[in-house]
Design a protein around this motif. Structure first.
Motif, mmCIF file in Angstrom:
data_model
loop_
_atom_site.group_PDB
_atom_site.id
_atom_site.type_symbol
_atom_site.label_atom_id
_atom_site.label_comp_id
_atom_site.label_asym_id
_atom_site.label_seq_id
_atom_site.Cartn_x
_atom_site.Cartn_y
_atom_site.Cartn_z
ATOM 1 N N GLU A 47 -3.956 -5.467 1.472
ATOM 2 C CA GLU A 47 -3.556 -6.348 1.583
ATOM 3 C C GLU A 47 -4.182 -7.907 1.192
ATOM 4 O O GLU A 47 -3.032 -9.250 0.127
ATOM 5 N N ASP A 48 -5.123 -7.336 0.292
ATOM 6 C CA ASP A 48 -5.927 -8.687 -0.641
ATOM 7 C C ASP A 48 -6.257 -7.842 -2.478
ATOM 8 O O ASP A 48 -6.088 -8.853 -3.082
ATOM 9 N N HIS A 49 -5.977 -6.652 -2.057
ATOM 10 C CA HIS A 49 -6.657 -6.013 -3.616
ATOM 11 C C HIS A 49 -5.798 -4.778 -3.804
ATOM 12 O O HIS A 49 -4.694 -4.250 -3.313
ATOM 13 N N SER A 50 -5.944 -4.374 -4.945
ATOM 14 C CA SER A 50 -5.180 -3.789 -5.164
ATOM 15 C C SER A 50 -6.106 -1.915 -6.595
ATOM 16 O O SER A 50 -7.146 -2.867 -7.086
ATOM 17 N N ALA A 51 -5.832 -1.508 -7.406
ATOM 18 C CA ALA A 51 -5.891 -0.478 -7.848
ATOM 19 C C ALA A 51 -5.367 0.529 -8.177
ATOM 20 O O ALA A 51 -4.250 0.447 -7.537
ATOM 21 N N ASP A 52 -5.419 1.332 -9.428
ATOM 22 C CA ASP A 52 -4.263 2.173 -9.798
ATOM 23 C C ASP A 52 -4.269 3.261 -8.450
ATOM 24 O O ASP A 52 -2.797 4.121 -8.636
ATOM 25 N N ILE A 53 -5.270 3.952 -8.508
ATOM 26 C CA ILE A 53 -5.091 4.873 -7.192
ATOM 27 C C ILE A 53 -5.453 5.198 -6.412
ATOM 28 O O ILE A 53 -7.274 4.097 -6.193
ATOM 29 N N LEU A 54 -5.527 5.242 -5.143
ATOM 30 C CA LEU A 54 -6.584 5.294 -3.185
ATOM 31 C C LEU A 54 -6.240 6.846 -3.384
ATOM 32 O O LEU A 54 -5.196 7.691 -2.909
ATOM 33 N N ILE A 55 -7.794 7.541 -3.077
ATOM 34 C CA ILE A 55 -7.662 8.975 -3.228
ATOM 35 C C ILE A 55 -8.531 8.226 -1.156
ATOM 36 O O ILE A 55 -9.606 7.519 -0.254
#
Length: 219
Positions: A47-55
């Motif tokens: 909800e507050d962060h992001s990344a290129d890939i979530l495992i």
């Protein structure tokens, strides 16, 4: 300079997270953004962060991987997800894809293929482990491309009691000298057991052994 691929890991087994981190840390183009130990934690993070890939592990406490993906879909959170699972049922794979997953990797092969999966999904393609590919092919053609492969349960049953003891200690991150001392055997004997375990489980390193042990509930 080219930006690194940012990866967040969600799994309730910290030893698996540490194993994946150890593999990824050897790569110059991939970086760990952080990790979550529960489904709720990964939802709060997203909800507050992001990344290129979530495992993302399917079997997570509080909210499982399916519920996490459903939340992402409802909230329109656009995140490339690679599913980690001890199960490779085709219907489960299809459900994950329908919910937006970009890749599906069985835990016993994660140590060997996680980097390839990350790069493939980051490039905009889907990634499936060989076991999943085989099951999908079998579903649509009725043929099994790995007729000679032994089931995992057979492999587990083929481990001797001593091999199982060594596998548990390896999975708990004990070194060969430490294992030798604990079991009161020589280090060369430990190394012989280690080589036998790698051959029987068809993995390449201690990370693969740890993931195999978790998948098969040996630890």
């Amino acid at each position: 300079m080219k930006e690194k691929i940012q990866v967040h890991i969600a799994d309730d087994h910290k030893i698996l997270i540490e194993g994946i981190v150890a593999v990824i840390n050897t790569e110059s183009d991939i970086e760990i953004e952080g990790f979550s130990l529960t489904g709720k934690a990964v939802i709060d993070w997203a909800e507050d962060h992001s990344a290129d890939i979530l495992i993302l592990d399917i079997n997570m406490p509080i909210y499982d991987g399916i519920e996490v993906l459903k939340f992402f879909k409802i909230k329109k959170i656009n995140l490339k997800v690679i599913i980690l699972s001890s199960y490779d049922d085709v219907k489960l794979v299809q459900e994950m894809i329908n919910l937006g997953a970009s890749g599906f990797l069985s835990k016993d092969s994660a140590g060997q293929h996680i980097v390839e999966a990350i790069r493939t999904v980051h490039a905009g393609e889907q990634y499936f482990s060989n076991t999943v590919k085989n099951n999908l092919l079998k579903l649509y053609t009725g043929k099994n491309v790995k007729l000679g492969q032994r089931p995992q349960s057979t492999i587990v049953n083929s481990l001797t009691d001593r091999e199982t003891e060594v596998l548990k200690l390896i999975s708990q991150e004990y070194s060969s000298p430490e294992i030798a001392q604990i079991l009161n055997i020589s280090q060369s004997t430990v190394d012989t057991y280690r080589k036998s375990l790698l051959k029987k489980t068809n993995v390449k390193n201690a990370v693969g052994l740890a993931m195999y042990a978790v998948k098969n509930k040996i630890i």
